[in-house]
Design an enzyme around this catalytic site. Structure first.
Site, PDB file in Angstrom:
ATOM      1  CG  HIS A  67      -1.694   1.203   1.468  1.00  0.00           C
ATOM      2  ND1 HIS A  67      -1.323   2.124   2.418  1.00  0.00           N
ATOM      3  CD2 HIS A  67      -2.817   1.692   0.880  1.00  0.00           C
ATOM      4  CE1 HIS A  67      -2.190   3.130   2.426  1.00  0.00           C
ATOM      5  NE2 HIS A  67      -3.097   2.892   1.507  1.00  0.00           N
ATOM      6  CD  GLU A  70      -2.476   2.691  -3.826  1.00  0.00           C
ATOM      7  OE1 GLU A  70      -2.970   3.842  -3.810  1.00  0.00           O
ATOM      8  OE2 GLU A  70      -2.910   1.751  -3.123  1.00  0.00           O
ATOM      9  CG  HIS A  71      -0.321   6.055  -0.601  1.00  0.00           C
ATOM     10  ND1 HIS A  71      -0.838   7.018   0.233  1.00  0.00           N
ATOM     11  CD2 HIS A  71      -1.313   5.143  -0.747  1.00  0.00           C
ATOM     12  CE1 HIS A  71      -2.072   6.700   0.575  1.00  0.00           C
ATOM     13  NE2 HIS A  71      -2.376   5.554   0.009  1.00  0.00           N
ATOM     14  CD  GLU A 142      -4.754   5.716   4.066  1.00  0.00           C
ATOM     15  OE1 GLU A 142      -5.053   4.584   3.637  1.00  0.00           O
ATOM     16  OE2 GLU A 142      -4.018   6.508   3.445  1.00  0.00           O
TER      17      GLU A 142
END
Length: 428
Positions: A67, A70-71, A142
């Site tokens: 993840h 991906e960012h 987040e």
């Protein structure tokens, strides 16, 4: 170039595997003004342990790194890649699941420029210690935000209750502690291994010429050199055929409790048509037993135990799988008891042939509608590709399902001994 077609939908899908291992798939949609492109990578949150094909050594990277990667790929020395897509008039985004990562754009113009941008930015990582530290702060916020999100916590708690060792029980974003252990070297390592063309697939759809798309992609990769790489060996722990715990409870700021009841798969490892049959059969069962219009749904609704937010889903993956039913309710214990009793009654009586056929026709209509929406069909392709599920197998598989197999699945899968519940209660 391989050609696949669907006589009912009158669609054609062309596929070719390039010399570097990348699979290119083109769904031809004559007359469509909209076009979309998705680059999917067989790399998700559960892939934190693997054998480095360069050294043959086992590697354990921090949870949440897929993840995180991906960012980070949206950042480049020239600025944020999403802004460059916007300048071309395209919508773009990405998402990471437990099993794969997808980067995509949708546009009505400048398709070739968007495609070049998609192919290039995913293959051109740019990580610095400063930018990684900045991203750690963003993702930490987040993660902390999701810790207070009732829907997210309901899902995460259920996974922790259903699974004993499988990393699906770990949040896709990781933990605050795990992401702090991520550094540029680890990001470059994971990118080099998992973002190899042989571990990716490009899907595009629209009024496009397949040969032109393939040639354009080939040119985009022409100057790049990729070492030959065998299939990636993922190191997953052996998951026992039991649940971790019967119930998980948590208090959060909600107006009324939320129940999420899950049933764990007894057997995993299916791929292709067999996995698709299991998924579609389970969907039909859920619609018949507890879908809107069913006797059980009506009883629960009239008793005030559920409302229109009640829903369900089957999650079919190669190394794990489960079904869940969820919704807000004033009495989680009563709703859970009635759901279990409803499935037990259905198991004893069996599904009625008319109900089964009605659910099948409904699902066929839904699939046809999805196949005519570019974003939906792109999602279906990306979700199925690494499971070896062919896009045009959906409708023929639906046609082949039998009532006998559905009743066997009903009796086997909805086992109260493999059921777990997650309950979110209002904070006192």
């Amino acid at each position: 170039m391989e050609k696949q077609s669907d006589p009912l939908l009158r669609d054609e899908l062309y596929m070719e595997r390039l010399e570097n291992g990348l699979t290119v798939a083109v769904l031809v949609k004559p007359g469509y003004r909209q076009m979309t492109g998705r680059l999917a990578v067989h790399y998700g949150s559960v892939d934190s342990r693997f054998v480095n094909p360069e050294t043959g050594e086992a590697v354990h990277v921090p949870d949440g790194i897929a993840h995180f990667l991906e960012h980070k790929l949206f950042e480049s020395p020239e600025g944020n890649v999403a802004d460059r897509f916007a300048e071309l008039g395209a919508e773009s985004n990405a998402y990471t699941t437990h099993t794969h990562t997808v980067y995509y754009f949708t546009t009505t113009d400048h398709f070739w420029s968007c495609l070049d941008l998609l192919l290039n930015f995913v293959q051109d990582p740019y990580f610095t210690a400063e930018s990684v530290a900045k991203e750690q702060g963003i993702i930490e916020q987040e993660i902390r935000m999701y810790l207070d999100d009732p829907g997210w916590r309901s899902s995460a708690n259920l996974l922790e209750a259903l699974y004993v060792r499988h990393p699906v029980r770990i949040d896709i974003a990781g933990t605050v502690e795990s992401i702090r252990a991520i550094d540029p070297d680890l990001l470059y390592l994971c990118h080099r291994i998992f973002y190899h063309p042989s571990n990716m697939v490009l899907f595009v759809a629209g009024d496009l010429a397949p040969a032109e798309v393939v040639e354009r992609v080939r040119q985009a990769f022409a100057g790049r050199r990729y070492p030959a790489q065998a299939g990636i060996q993922r190191l997953l722990p052996q998951e026992p055929p039991v649940i971790a715990e019967r119930r998980r409870m948590q208090e959060l700021v909600v107006s009324q409790p939320i129940l999420r009841l899950g049933f764990k798969e007894k057997e995993v490892g299916l791929t292709g048509r067999a996995l698709l049959e299991r998924d579609l059969t389970t969907s039909l069962i859920l619609d018949v037993v507890v879908g809107r219009g069913s006797a059980l749904y009506t009883r629960l609704y009239e008793a005030g135990l559920i409302d229109q937010r009640f829903g369900f889903e089957h999650v079919p993956e190669v190394t794990f799988g489960h079904t869940y039913l969820t919704g807000p309710t004033p009495d989680p214990a009563e709703l859970e008891a009635r759901l279990l009793a409803g499935f037990h009654q259905a198991q004893e009586q069996g599904l009625a042939a008319d109900d089964f056929e009605r659910a099948r026709r409904k699902l066929i209509g839904r699939v046809i509608n999805l196949m005519n929406d570019l974003d939906s069909v792109a999602f279906l392709f990306a979700d199925g590709f690494f499971k070896e599920i062919r896009l045009f197998d959906l409708l023929p598989t639906l046609d082949s399902l039998t009532l006998e197999a559905a009743n066997e699945r009903l009796r086997n899968h909805f086992d109260p001994n493999l059921a777990a519940a997650s309950v979110i209660y209002p904070r006192r």
